[in-house]
Every structure is written in C-alpha cells, then in structure tokens.
Design an enzyme around this catalytic site. Structure first.
Site, PDB file in Angstrom:
ATOM      1  N   ASP A  67       5.340 -25.076 -15.377  1.00  0.00           N
ATOM      2  CA  ASP A  67       6.788 -25.313 -15.337  1.00  0.00           C
ATOM      3  C   ASP A  67       7.286 -26.056 -16.570  1.00  0.00           C
ATOM      4  O   ASP A  67       6.504 -26.559 -17.379  1.00  0.00           O
ATOM      5  CB  ASP A  67       7.171 -26.082 -14.061  1.00  0.00           C
ATOM      6  CG  ASP A  67       6.241 -27.275 -13.778  1.00  0.00           C
ATOM      7  OD1 ASP A  67       5.457 -27.638 -14.668  1.00  0.00           O
ATOM      8  OD2 ASP A  67       6.303 -27.831 -12.675  1.00  0.00           O
ATOM      9  N   ASP A 142       7.287 -34.689  -2.572  1.00  0.00           N
ATOM     10  CA  ASP A 142       7.917 -33.937  -1.476  1.00  0.00           C
ATOM     11  C   ASP A 142       7.075 -32.715  -1.097  1.00  0.00           C
ATOM     12  O   ASP A 142       7.557 -31.813  -0.418  1.00  0.00           O
ATOM     13  CB  ASP A 142       9.342 -33.507  -1.865  1.00  0.00           C
ATOM     14  CG  ASP A 142       9.370 -32.577  -3.075  1.00  0.00           C
ATOM     15  OD1 ASP A 142       8.293 -32.202  -3.593  1.00  0.00           O
ATOM     16  OD2 ASP A 142      10.483 -32.195  -3.511  1.00  0.00           O
ATOM     17  N   HIS A 144       5.705 -30.482  -3.218  1.00  0.00           N
ATOM     18  CA  HIS A 144       5.853 -29.272  -4.039  1.00  0.00           C
ATOM     19  C   HIS A 144       4.642 -28.994  -4.912  1.00  0.00           C
ATOM     20  O   HIS A 144       3.905 -29.893  -5.296  1.00  0.00           O
ATOM     21  CB  HIS A 144       7.133 -29.308  -4.895  1.00  0.00           C
ATOM     22  CG  HIS A 144       7.170 -30.345  -5.979  1.00  0.00           C
ATOM     23  ND1 HIS A 144       8.294 -31.084  -6.252  1.00  0.00           N
ATOM     24  CD2 HIS A 144       6.257 -30.754  -6.871  1.00  0.00           C
ATOM     25  CE1 HIS A 144       8.065 -31.889  -7.267  1.00  0.00           C
ATOM     26  NE2 HIS A 144       6.815 -31.715  -7.662  1.00  0.00           N
ATOM     27  N   GLU A 149      10.469 -26.596  -4.836  1.00  0.00           N
ATOM     28  CA  GLU A 149      10.995 -27.622  -3.943  1.00  0.00           C
ATOM     29  C   GLU A 149      11.059 -27.121  -2.499  1.00  0.00           C
ATOM     30  O   GLU A 149      10.985 -25.905  -2.258  1.00  0.00           O
ATOM     31  CB  GLU A 149      12.392 -28.028  -4.428  1.00  0.00           C
ATOM     32  CG  GLU A 149      12.396 -28.647  -5.822  1.00  0.00           C
ATOM     33  CD  GLU A 149      11.767 -30.033  -5.884  1.00  0.00           C
ATOM     34  OE1 GLU A 149      10.737 -30.275  -5.232  1.00  0.00           O
ATOM     35  OE2 GLU A 149      12.304 -30.888  -6.611  1.00  0.00           O
TER      36      GLU A 149
END
Ligand code: GLP
Length: 272
Positions: A67, A142, A144, A149
C-alpha cells in the site's frame, strides 16, 4: 497454519527474517509481497544483516508493496522524517541496504493521476511477475491487512480506500507526528492491495508484536471470519501460512497452549 510464538520482538523478527531468507535461497528470483509499519522493521534489519554478513542475495528478487498513501510519493530531497511515503520507508528501511534492483521493487504510486487505472495496472504487474510467492503482513489496530479497513470485501482487489479514525490516529502517532504534520493534514486515503489480491499469494507470513495487538490478534485468528477484521481472511487462505507473534501479542489467544504444543511437536518431527 503455523503459529509461532517467540519471547520478544527481536526473536519474532529473527524468525520472520529466517522464513523470508529460506524462500530467497530456495528460489532466488522469488516474488515477495512487502509490508510497512513498525512491526516489520526488525525483520528488515535482520535481512540486511544476512545480506551483509551471509551474502543473502536479492539481485533477482522482485517485490510488491501492499500500500501507499494517496498523495504521497518518495522525495529523496527531503530528510527521511519529513517524507512519510511508504516508498521512502521501504527505501530507508530495506532497499538501499541490499542488492535489490530498483526496477524490481514495486510500491503503489500515491501520486498517480488516475488511481483506478493505476490499481488495475498494479494487479496486472503482480500477475505478469507470476504472482506473489510470500506475502509479509502486519495487522492494524482495527484488524486490517494493508489498508483494508473494516467493511472491505474479503474479495476486494487493489483500489483506493478511505482510512478510518483508528488507523489515522495510530499512524499519526507512529509516523506523522514526528514530522510536525497536523493530524488533519495527513492523507486520509490510500492505495491498497485488496484482501482478494493478498489471498492469492502462495504463502503468507503475518507478524504481530506487543500487548496493543493482543486483542485484535485473537479476533483475527480465533474469531469469526469477518469483513470487520479483514485480517481474519487469513483463515480462508489455502497456501502456507506462518504467523509469528511475540508473547505479548499472543497473550489473549484462547488456544495458546495448543499452539505451543503443536510447534514443539512439529519441531520434534522435523516439520518446522
Ligand atoms: C499500516 C499499514 C499496515 C500495517 C499497519 C500496522 O496501517 N498499512 O500494512 O500492518 O499499519 O502497523 P504497525 O506495524 O506500525 O503496528
């Protein structure tokens, strides 16, 4: 799934680097998927050491990063702490220290003018390279993988993704604050490989360290497979999976004793 638990971050990093080095030795032109974040830094340091002291050869290795922040690109004219791009992170933490060819290192281009077309191109390049042999992954607070997400489809492909509040907070604290960047000036979007893209890697190597990750690691490995914790897609992967945790990150696993037992057994039988 091999779940390996090591005493601390350094041991976790050494183990992970060993897995990657074995891949490179067995297949010198292997395709690696690489990750950013604080977690893999120790692994990269150990790979650099292996390159310098043991001659680990990256000359034919091809890499694809997971990413990049939309709007950021490498700027070598800036000091490192002022360049928050993942491309710069990879250059500073790994690429500039080893004998990898720059043209063999792919990091999504956060400055692209046509993100949609670019994401398709990135997918095609992965295919052209023969697919990813080993994908290195961390896990976000979270849950990911990369920047997938909560709510990302488990079949998602490389695309632009909006970052959620927890990710913005976490990544601001770890990477943007030191550059004196204001919280609302950090990028709120990123280009990320999708969960479907990641699951096509033939092997997966996931790392997590520290108490902060203990809950989310337990949800990822032992909870239901859910788009709310996109890393839980690891439970759907059909290839080789190695998860390397330090004791703190493993501390909330229900089946911890079982994993320790299996690791010991596999070692005794020469399976690890
Ligand atoms: C970022 C990256 C992820 C990484 C996560 C965890 O959000 N996009 O690929 O796994 O951070 O980062 P850290 O290792 O710093 O906890």
């Amino acid at each position: 799934m091999d779940i390996i638990i090591r005493d601390n971050y350094d041991e976790m990093s050494r183990y992970a680097a060993g897995v990657i080095a074995d891949f490179i030795r067995k297949k010198p032109n292997c395709v690696l998927g690489l990750a950013t974040g604080s977690t893999p830094i120790g692994t990269y340091k150990e790979l650099i050491r292996m390159h310098k002291e043991e001659g680990l050869d990256f000359s034919q290795v091809v890499t694809f990063n997971l990413d990049e922040y939309l709007g950021l690109g490498i700027d070598l004219d800036k000091p490192y702490h002022l360049d928050q791009s993942y491309a710069r992170f990879m250059y500073e933490e790994l690429f500039k220290h080893i004998n990898i060819r720059q043209e063999n290192t792919y990091v999504p281009d956060g400055l692209t003018r046509d993100p949609e077309k670019y994401c398709q191109w990135y997918e095609e390049e992965i295919k052209k390279a023969g697919g990813i042999d080993l994908q290195l992954l961390g896990i976000g607070g979270d849950g990911h993988w990369a920047f997938n997400e909560p709510g990302s489809s488990l079949a998602s492909r490389t695309r632009v993704q909006a970052l959620n509040k927890q990710t913005l907070d976490d990544n601001y604290e770890s990477f943007f604050k030191k550059a004196g960047i204001e919280r609302d000036k950090m990028p709120h979007f990123a280009i990320t490989m999708g969960i479907g893209t990641i699951l096509e890697a033939r092997n997966i190597l996931m790392l997590a360290s520290g108490l902060k990750k203990a809950d989310v690691v337990a949800k990822c490995l032992e909870g239901p497979v859910t788009s709310q914790i996109t890393a839980s897609a690891i439970q759907l992967h059909s290839g080789g999976i190695t998860v390397v945790l330090d004791r703190d990150a493993a501390s909330r696993l229900n089946n911890l004793d079982h994993y320790l037992h299996v690791e010991k057994l596999k070692r005794e039988y020469g399976l690890l």
